[in-house]
Design a protein around this motif. Structure first.
Motif, PDB file in Angstrom:
ATOM      1  N   ASP A 195       0.119   4.132 -47.828  1.00 52.75           N
ATOM      2  CA  ASP A 195       0.483   4.436 -46.447  1.00 52.75           C
ATOM      3  C   ASP A 195      -0.476   5.455 -45.844  1.00 52.75           C
ATOM      4  O   ASP A 195      -1.080   6.269 -46.543  1.00 52.75           O
ATOM      5  N   SER A 212       4.036   8.211 -49.835  1.00 50.75           N
ATOM      6  CA  SER A 212       4.293   7.506 -51.086  1.00 50.75           C
ATOM      7  C   SER A 212       3.828   8.302 -52.292  1.00 50.75           C
ATOM      8  O   SER A 212       4.437   8.237 -53.362  1.00 50.75           O
ATOM      9  N   ARG A 230       9.296  -0.727 -48.254  1.00 49.22           N
ATOM     10  CA  ARG A 230       7.936  -0.750 -48.805  1.00 49.22           C
ATOM     11  C   ARG A 230       7.918  -1.439 -50.164  1.00 49.22           C
ATOM     12  O   ARG A 230       7.028  -2.248 -50.460  1.00 49.22           O
TER      13      ARG A 230
END
Length: 546
Positions: A59, A50, A421
């Motif tokens: 993450d 990310s 996400r």
């Protein structure tokens, strides 16, 4: 405080089998240290990190790249999971009237990759930005019991905190950020700053070279990394590639285009082991797979329904058919590696008849004979999502079939990882349910997942709120005596098994594919990249990769 004996046994298991693959890998003739430098290693995984920004990362792979590759944490854990110095060469503690003072003494020769020294001011800046609610740091509970910080000199910082177990653990996870680069950025803008994806400036064993979105991150050895912290890595370059298709990753591993495939599909293990140029390193990880039920949806607001869903899912079948035995059916959010794991708590069984009875008692009945239950005008129908990954998709297919047997209609959706996400961390929670994995921690703090105060925070996916669970989670994060904390941990696990905000599927055994040319690779519960600075390639097997 000494660890309980059982925990030591589990640590041994967690760290077993994580070296050079047992008898499989043939040790080369001795190569002197001076000849181990050089070459490029390519690591592949299906997840795009990310960010390289500590203030925004959500993450696990981003945190691994930050903490083992690009930056330096204050401490690390050794093979026995004991804290050891890293950026901090030592620390000391002192009692205060309302808690304790923790002082870190930093190495005075660690430089940011632009040449500026890393100082206590960088550490204080990072601490203050994490504590600032405008930063929206995704895991503020890490430092919830830390109150303030004071710089004593350029290389000494003191934190004032309330006593609690694992008080050093946050500094294994948090990498200080460069104040001279980010100090003038408004806290509310830190998470989206270009630093994280375009120009991250680190102070670790590797330097940032390039990021091609959706494709790769490239790092090169830092020749100025202090010898006291390990010195220059052996590798010239480390390339992290994003390969979403597991078949493509396997093909490139076997063809030599990729050196390490993280978390290979369980059904691929035999093929990797059969190839003379590759091996598999497996270890019990800190992760578990789960289904999150969005408690904002009327369908999932009754604990009886959530418990019935778990009873209707054959989790042992998932472990055997999808994971090829590489897993343990889960019974809650505290995995076996943790000292507070509830040994006497039995997993909910596979029991479709009990599931049907629970659904009937909750008022979900098939009144029109179409095979789908309903209550009032709401049908027992929902969308189940995951990201592109074969084992997750296979899990969804099995879950869909199991739930159809008890009157649920499940639509399956595979969604690109970054898009998924964004959806699941959005305050609006625009999803019904999803299958993913969660990485627990040595200092376990599940408030980020289940506390009422976190209902609008990124990881409170279940929108679950139980005041007694809040009390328990607050207490276990403060009680240092494990004999006092253990009954509270057990009560917490019992409540979650009864209320099932998640269906806990299995605790994961993680298999990674590694080419034989990459030497001295260690992977264990601390991470896949835990000793990346020590990886090396035999001189005759080196190649360059752009």
């Amino acid at each position: 405080m000494r660890r309980a004996p059982r925990f030591g046994t589990v640590v041994a298991l967690l760290l077993a089998g994580c070296g050079e693959g047992g008898e499989r890998a043939q040790q080369p003739e001795f190569i002197p240290d001076s000849m181990r430098h050089g070459g490029t290693a390519v690591v592949a995984y299906h997840v795009e990190p990310s960010s390289m920004n500590q203030f925004a990362s959500v993450d696990n792979i981003s945190l691994e790249l930050q903490n083992f590759v690009l930056f330096t944490t204050l401490i690390r854990y050794d093979e026995n999971l004991q804290p050891v110095p890293y950026l901090a060469e030592r620390w000391d503690t002192a009692a205060t009237s309302d808690g304790m003072a923790l002082s870190f003494h930093l190495h005075d020769d660690v430089r940011w990759h632009d040449g500026r020294l890393t100082t206590a001011h960088d550490v204080k800046f990072t601490f203050e930005r994490i504590k600032d609610p405008r930063t929206a740091f995704p895991n503020q509970s890490l430092l919830a019991l830390y109150d303030s910080a004071a710089v004593q000199d350029s290389f000494t910082i003191t934190f004032y905190l309330r006593r609690h177990p694992g008080f050093l653990d946050p500094w294994r996870r948090i990498s200080p950020m460069p104040e001279h680069v980010l100090g003038n950025v408004a806290p509310s803008e830190l998470g989206q700053h270009r630093f994280g994806s375009e120009s991250p400036l680190g102070n670790g064993p590797f330097r940032f070279v390039e990021h091609r979105s959706g494709d790769r991150w490239v790092f090169e050895a830092n020749p100025d990394f202090p010898q006291s912290l390990g010195g220059r890595p052996y590798l010239d370059r480390l390339v992290y590639r994003v390969i979403q298709e597991s078949t493509t990753s396997l093909s490139e591993l076997l063809a030599g285009e990729v050196d390490i495939c993280l978390s290979v599909e369980p059904h691929q293990v035999a093929e990797i082991e059969a190839n003379p140029t590759t091996r598999v390193l497996s270890f019990p990880s800190l992760s578990y797979a789960f289904i999150a039920w969005n408690g904002r949806r009327p369908l999932f607001q009754d604990a009886r329904v959530r418990r019935a869903l778990t009873l209707a899912i054959n989790r042992e079948q998932i472990v055997q058919t999808v994971r090829h035995g590489l897993g343990i059916p889960a019974k809650g959010p505290v995995p076996p590696f943790h000292w507070a794991y509830h040994e006497d708590l039995k997993p909910l069984p596979y029991d479709p008849d009990s599931a049907r009875a629970l659904l009937d008692s909750a008022g979900w009945v098939d009144r029109d004979g179409d095979g789908i239950r309903e209550r009032d005008v709401i049908r027992a129908s929902f969308e189940l999502r995951t990201h592109p990954r074969a084992d997750r998709e296979d899990i969804m297919t099995l879950v869909q079939a199991d739930l159809a047997k008890v009157g649920f209609e499940v639509q399956l959706r595979v969604q690109e990882a970054q898009s998924l996400r964004r959806d699941i961390t959005s305050r609006e929670r625009p999803f019904d349910a999803f299958v993913l994995g969660w990485t627990a921690d040595f200092r376990l703090d599940d408030r980020i997942l289940f506390a009422c105060s976190q209902l609008d925070a990124p990881f409170q996916w279940a929108s679950y709120c139980n005041p007694r669970v809040d009390e328990l989670l607050d207490q276990v994060t403060r009680i240092e005596d494990r004999s006092q904390a253990l009954p509270l941990w057990h009560e917490y696990q019992e409540i979650l098994q009864w209320e099932q905000p998640f269906t806990f599927l299995y605790y994961e055994v993680r298999p990674n594919g590694v080419r034989e040319r990459i030497r001295d690779v260690r992977m264990d519960a601390r991470g896949d990249l835990v000793n990346v600075n020590e990886w090396w390639i035999e001189p005759a097997a080196r190649r360059s990769v752009n």
